[in-house]
Write a protein that holds these residues in place. Structure first.
Motif, short mmCIF file in Angstrom:
data_model
loop_
_atom_site.label_atom_id
_atom_site.label_comp_id
_atom_site.label_asym_id
_atom_site.label_seq_id
_atom_site.Cartn_x
_atom_site.Cartn_y
_atom_site.Cartn_z
N SER A 249 0.76 -1.36 -0.04
CA SER A 249 -0.07 -0.10 0.11
C SER A 249 0.78 1.17 0.06
CB SER A 249 -0.98 -0.03 1.25
OG SER A 249 -1.80 -1.08 1.16
N ARG A 250 2.10 1.23 0.63
CA ARG A 250 2.99 2.15 0.97
C ARG A 250 3.35 2.52 -0.57
NH1 ARG A 250 7.31 3.93 0.37
NH2 ARG A 250 8.38 1.97 0.26
N LEU A 251 3.92 1.66 -1.07
CA LEU A 251 4.52 1.57 -2.54
C LEU A 251 3.54 2.01 -3.77
CD1 LEU A 251 6.98 1.48 -4.27
CD2 LEU A 251 6.37 -0.93 -4.76
N GLU A 252 2.33 1.50 -3.46
CA GLU A 252 1.19 2.00 -4.47
C GLU A 252 1.18 3.42 -4.14
OE1 GLU A 252 -3.29 0.94 -5.40
OE2 GLU A 252 -2.45 0.09 -3.61
N GLY A 253 0.81 4.20 -2.84
CA GLY A 253 0.72 5.40 -2.81
C GLY A 253 1.92 6.46 -3.18
N PHE A 254 3.24 5.79 -3.25
CA PHE A 254 4.12 6.48 -3.43
C PHE A 254 4.36 6.52 -5.09
CE2 PHE A 254 8.49 6.61 -5.04
CZ PHE A 254 9.00 7.67 -4.23
N VAL A 255 4.05 5.63 -5.69
CA VAL A 255 4.03 5.60 -7.20
C VAL A 255 3.00 6.73 -7.73
CG1 VAL A 255 3.63 4.21 -9.10
CG2 VAL A 255 5.09 3.41 -7.40
N HIS A 256 1.68 6.46 -7.03
CA HIS A 256 0.65 7.27 -7.30
C HIS A 256 0.92 8.85 -7.16
CE1 HIS A 256 -3.38 8.94 -8.04
NE2 HIS A 256 -3.29 9.54 -6.73
N GLN A 257 1.78 9.19 -6.04
CA GLN A 257 2.24 10.44 -5.75
C GLN A 257 3.13 11.11 -6.93
OE1 GLN A 257 3.71 10.75 -1.91
NE2 GLN A 257 5.09 12.66 -2.55
N LEU A 258 3.97 10.28 -7.40
CA LEU A 258 4.84 10.62 -8.30
C LEU A 258 4.25 11.02 -9.56
CD1 LEU A 258 7.52 7.73 -8.44
CD2 LEU A 258 8.00 9.96 -7.76
N PHE A 259 3.14 10.37 -9.95
CA PHE A 259 2.52 10.97 -11.13
C PHE A 259 1.28 11.66 -11.05
CE2 PHE A 259 4.69 6.84 -12.02
CZ PHE A 259 5.41 7.18 -13.20
N SER A 260 1.15 12.45 -10.05
CA SER A 260 0.01 13.14 -9.59
C SER A 260 0.59 14.47 -9.25
CB SER A 260 -0.75 12.80 -8.22
OG SER A 260 -1.11 11.37 -8.58
N THR A 261 -0.16 15.75 -9.58
CA THR A 261 0.09 17.27 -9.11
C THR A 261 -0.43 17.24 -7.58
OG1 THR A 261 -0.46 17.57 -11.34
CG2 THR A 261 -0.38 19.29 -9.59
N SER A 262 0.47 17.60 -6.98
CA SER A 262 0.24 17.78 -5.56
C SER A 262 0.86 18.94 -4.87
CB SER A 262 0.25 16.37 -4.71
OG SER A 262 1.78 16.20 -4.60
N LEU A 263 0.25 19.22 -3.75
CA LEU A 263 0.94 20.24 -3.07
C LEU A 263 2.39 20.03 -2.51
CD1 LEU A 263 -2.08 21.81 -1.22
CD2 LEU A 263 -0.98 22.67 -3.31
N ASN A 264 2.39 18.63 -2.14
CA ASN A 264 3.66 18.13 -1.45
C ASN A 264 4.95 17.69 -2.59
OD1 ASN A 264 2.20 15.79 -1.98
ND2 ASN A 264 2.50 14.95 0.05
N CYS A 265 4.54 18.14 -3.80
CA CYS A 265 5.52 17.75 -4.87
C CYS A 265 6.87 18.20 -4.61
CB CYS A 265 5.06 18.32 -6.05
SG CYS A 265 6.06 17.82 -7.44
N ILE A 266 7.89 17.64 -4.97
CA ILE A 266 9.26 17.92 -4.65
C ILE A 266 9.67 19.37 -5.37
CG2 ILE A 266 10.40 16.92 -6.74
CD1 ILE A 266 12.56 15.95 -4.62
#
Length: 99
Positions: free
Chosen positions: A80-97
């Motif tokens: 679940s953690r890895l799935e969330g991480f990969v989703h975050q990589l390909f999503s626009t979000s406020l906590n983007c690097i």
């Protein structure tokens, strides 16, 4: 944050093998004995042990020994953690690097 990237690298490397992807797919149905995995795959027992060592070392799979049999199951917390991480990589979000 950097630890998250390093952990993801280890897990994504583990996913870069077709046999390991097949094993994870099989484990998505529930816990299996090594002998049950071997029945479905055209690999030797030492090759299975090698793949399971990699999957367990990166935390995606948990194992337990019962007598002389090894049983494997997905580590749902890590998957679940890895799935969330990969989703975050390909999503626009406020906590983007880049922010």
């Amino acid at each position: 944050m950097e630890v998250q990237y390093e952990q993801a690298v280890s897990q994504l490397k583990a996913l870069s093998d077709a046999n390991r992807l097949m094993i994870l797919d099989m484990l998505s149905c529930g816990e299996l004995c090594a002998c049950e995995i071997l029945e479905k795959m055209k690999i030797t027992q030492p090759t299975l042990s090698h793949h399971m060592k990699i999957l367990c070392a990166c935390g995606l799979v948990l194992c337990r020994k019962e007598g002389k049999n090894m049983f494997y199951r997905l580590n749902e917390q890590e998957t679940s953690r890895l799935e969330g991480f990969v989703h975050q990589l390909f999503s626009t979000s406020l906590n983007c690097i880049c922010n």
